[in-house]
Structures are given as C-alpha cells and as structure tokens.
Design a protein around this motif. Structure first.
Motif, mmCIF file in Angstrom:
data_model
loop_
_atom_site.group_PDB
_atom_site.id
_atom_site.type_symbol
_atom_site.label_atom_id
_atom_site.label_comp_id
_atom_site.label_asym_id
_atom_site.label_seq_id
_atom_site.Cartn_x
_atom_site.Cartn_y
_atom_site.Cartn_z
ATOM 1 N N GLU A 1 -2.797 -15.019 6.156
ATOM 2 C CA GLU A 1 -3.017 -14.969 4.708
ATOM 3 C C GLU A 1 -4.516 -14.853 4.396
ATOM 4 O O GLU A 1 -4.927 -14.056 3.545
ATOM 5 C CB GLU A 1 -2.425 -16.207 4.038
ATOM 6 C CG GLU A 1 -2.396 -16.119 2.537
ATOM 7 C CD GLU A 1 -1.640 -17.262 1.889
ATOM 8 O OE1 GLU A 1 -1.857 -17.468 0.686
ATOM 9 O OE2 GLU A 1 -0.850 -17.939 2.564
ATOM 10 N N ALA A 2 -5.342 -15.633 5.098
ATOM 11 C CA ALA A 2 -6.793 -15.570 4.901
ATOM 12 C C ALA A 2 -7.330 -14.197 5.296
ATOM 13 O O ALA A 2 -8.166 -13.621 4.590
ATOM 14 C CB ALA A 2 -7.479 -16.669 5.708
ATOM 15 N N ASP B 1 -9.003 -7.509 1.774
ATOM 16 C CA ASP B 1 -9.091 -6.967 0.413
ATOM 17 C C ASP B 1 -10.531 -6.990 -0.103
ATOM 18 O O ASP B 1 -10.892 -6.195 -0.960
ATOM 19 C CB ASP B 1 -8.199 -7.752 -0.555
ATOM 20 C CG ASP B 1 -6.721 -7.465 -0.359
ATOM 21 O OD1 ASP B 1 -6.382 -6.476 0.315
ATOM 22 O OD2 ASP B 1 -5.903 -8.248 -0.888
ATOM 23 N N MET B 2 -11.330 -7.916 0.407
ATOM 24 C CA MET B 2 -12.732 -8.040 -0.004
ATOM 25 C C MET B 2 -13.665 -7.220 0.884
ATOM 26 O O MET B 2 -14.873 -7.228 0.690
ATOM 27 C CB MET B 2 -13.153 -9.510 0.050
ATOM 28 C CG MET B 2 -12.415 -10.398 -0.885
ATOM 29 S SD MET B 2 -12.929 -12.111 -0.602
ATOM 30 C CE MET B 2 -11.927 -12.950 -1.805
ATOM 31 N N VAL C 1 -17.158 -12.586 9.633
ATOM 32 C CA VAL C 1 -18.145 -12.529 8.544
ATOM 33 C C VAL C 1 -17.991 -13.746 7.633
ATOM 34 O O VAL C 1 -18.970 -14.356 7.219
ATOM 35 C CB VAL C 1 -18.003 -11.211 7.744
ATOM 36 C CG1 VAL C 1 -18.849 -11.229 6.487
ATOM 37 C CG2 VAL C 1 -18.371 -10.022 8.620
ATOM 38 N N TRP C 2 -16.737 -14.112 7.333
ATOM 39 C CA TRP C 2 -16.489 -15.281 6.476
ATOM 40 C C TRP C 2 -17.057 -16.552 7.108
ATOM 41 O O TRP C 2 -17.713 -17.341 6.439
ATOM 42 C CB TRP C 2 -15.001 -15.444 6.197
ATOM 43 C CG TRP C 2 -14.636 -16.813 5.700
ATOM 44 C CD1 TRP C 2 -13.832 -17.709 6.321
ATOM 45 C CD2 TRP C 2 -15.084 -17.456 4.506
ATOM 46 N NE1 TRP C 2 -13.751 -18.864 5.592
ATOM 47 C CE2 TRP C 2 -14.518 -18.735 4.466
ATOM 48 C CE3 TRP C 2 -15.929 -17.076 3.474
ATOM 49 C CZ2 TRP C 2 -14.750 -19.639 3.428
ATOM 50 C CZ3 TRP C 2 -16.159 -17.977 2.442
ATOM 51 C CH2 TRP C 2 -15.567 -19.233 2.416
ATOM 52 N N ILE C 3 -16.823 -16.750 8.382
ATOM 53 C CA ILE C 3 -17.353 -17.931 9.071
ATOM 54 C C ILE C 3 -18.879 -17.936 8.998
ATOM 55 O O ILE C 3 -19.499 -18.970 8.728
ATOM 56 C CB ILE C 3 -16.881 -17.971 10.548
ATOM 57 C CG1 ILE C 3 -15.361 -18.075 10.632
ATOM 58 C CG2 ILE C 3 -17.573 -19.086 11.321
ATOM 59 C CD1 ILE C 3 -14.784 -19.374 10.160
ATOM 60 N N THR C 4 -19.498 -16.779 9.206
ATOM 61 C CA THR C 4 -20.956 -16.687 9.135
ATOM 62 C C THR C 4 -21.451 -16.983 7.721
ATOM 63 O O THR C 4 -22.419 -17.739 7.539
ATOM 64 C CB THR C 4 -21.434 -15.296 9.605
ATOM 65 O OG1 THR C 4 -21.002 -15.105 10.952
ATOM 66 C CG2 THR C 4 -22.943 -15.166 9.531
ATOM 67 N N LEU C 5 -20.794 -16.424 6.711
ATOM 68 C CA LEU C 5 -21.188 -16.686 5.325
ATOM 69 C C LEU C 5 -21.074 -18.169 4.978
ATOM 70 O O LEU C 5 -21.986 -18.753 4.383
ATOM 71 C CB LEU C 5 -20.311 -15.875 4.356
ATOM 72 C CG LEU C 5 -20.553 -14.381 4.281
ATOM 73 C CD1 LEU C 5 -19.445 -13.707 3.468
ATOM 74 C CD2 LEU C 5 -21.908 -14.079 3.688
#
Length: 87
Positions: A18-19, A25-26, A32-36
């Motif tokens: 789901e994540a 979609d983004m 990248v999300w973990i880094t952000l």
C-alpha cells in the motif's frame, strides 16, 4: 553516487504494498521515502510527523466498552435491528 549503506526492516507485506503504491503515485520509491524521512529527522531533530495513540484505546472509549460488555453479560446489551431479522 555518494557512499551508501543498506537498511533492512520487517513489516506487513500488505502495508508495504500500500505504501509503495502511494509513493509510486508521487513518483517516489521506498528508498527515497526512507531517505527523506531520515533527513527530516536529522535536520529537525524530531519525528517529521505527529505520532499519537489510537483513539480506540482512550480512557473514555475503554470505559464505554467496559460498560457495554457488562450490559451484554447481563443480556441488556443485545439490541434487535433490521439487519438481524426476526426468526
């Protein structure tokens, strides 16, 4: 590319999927999300989003659940409604 390290974590596969769908979609991926999120943690010196307990476990809700359970145990908590139908 800069020097990197590998990070491993265990999570529910459905949650991960789901994540990943939302991130896709983004235009992002999990890495990248973990880094952000990690950069925000380091820069702000706090978790970059609000963390709060589920309202299900609030004192008021627990008291209501206990009251309803006690009524149920005394056969007061069973209400008939259209979904159950009549036998």
């Amino acid at each position: 590319m800069a020097n990197t390290t590998k990070v491993s974590a265990r999570m529910d596969p459905e949650l991960k999927k789901e994540a990943e769908d939302i991130l896709d979609d983004m235009g992002l991926n999990f890495s990248v999300w973990i880094t952000l999120a990690t950069k925000a943690l380091v820069n702000e010196r706090k978790i970059p989003f609000e963390i709060k307990a589920s309202p299900f476990y609030s004192d008021a809700n627990i008291k209501e659940l206990e009251k309803r359970y006690a009524e149920y145990k005394q056969d007061k908590g069973i209400e008939k409604h259209d979904l159950l139908g009549e036998d």
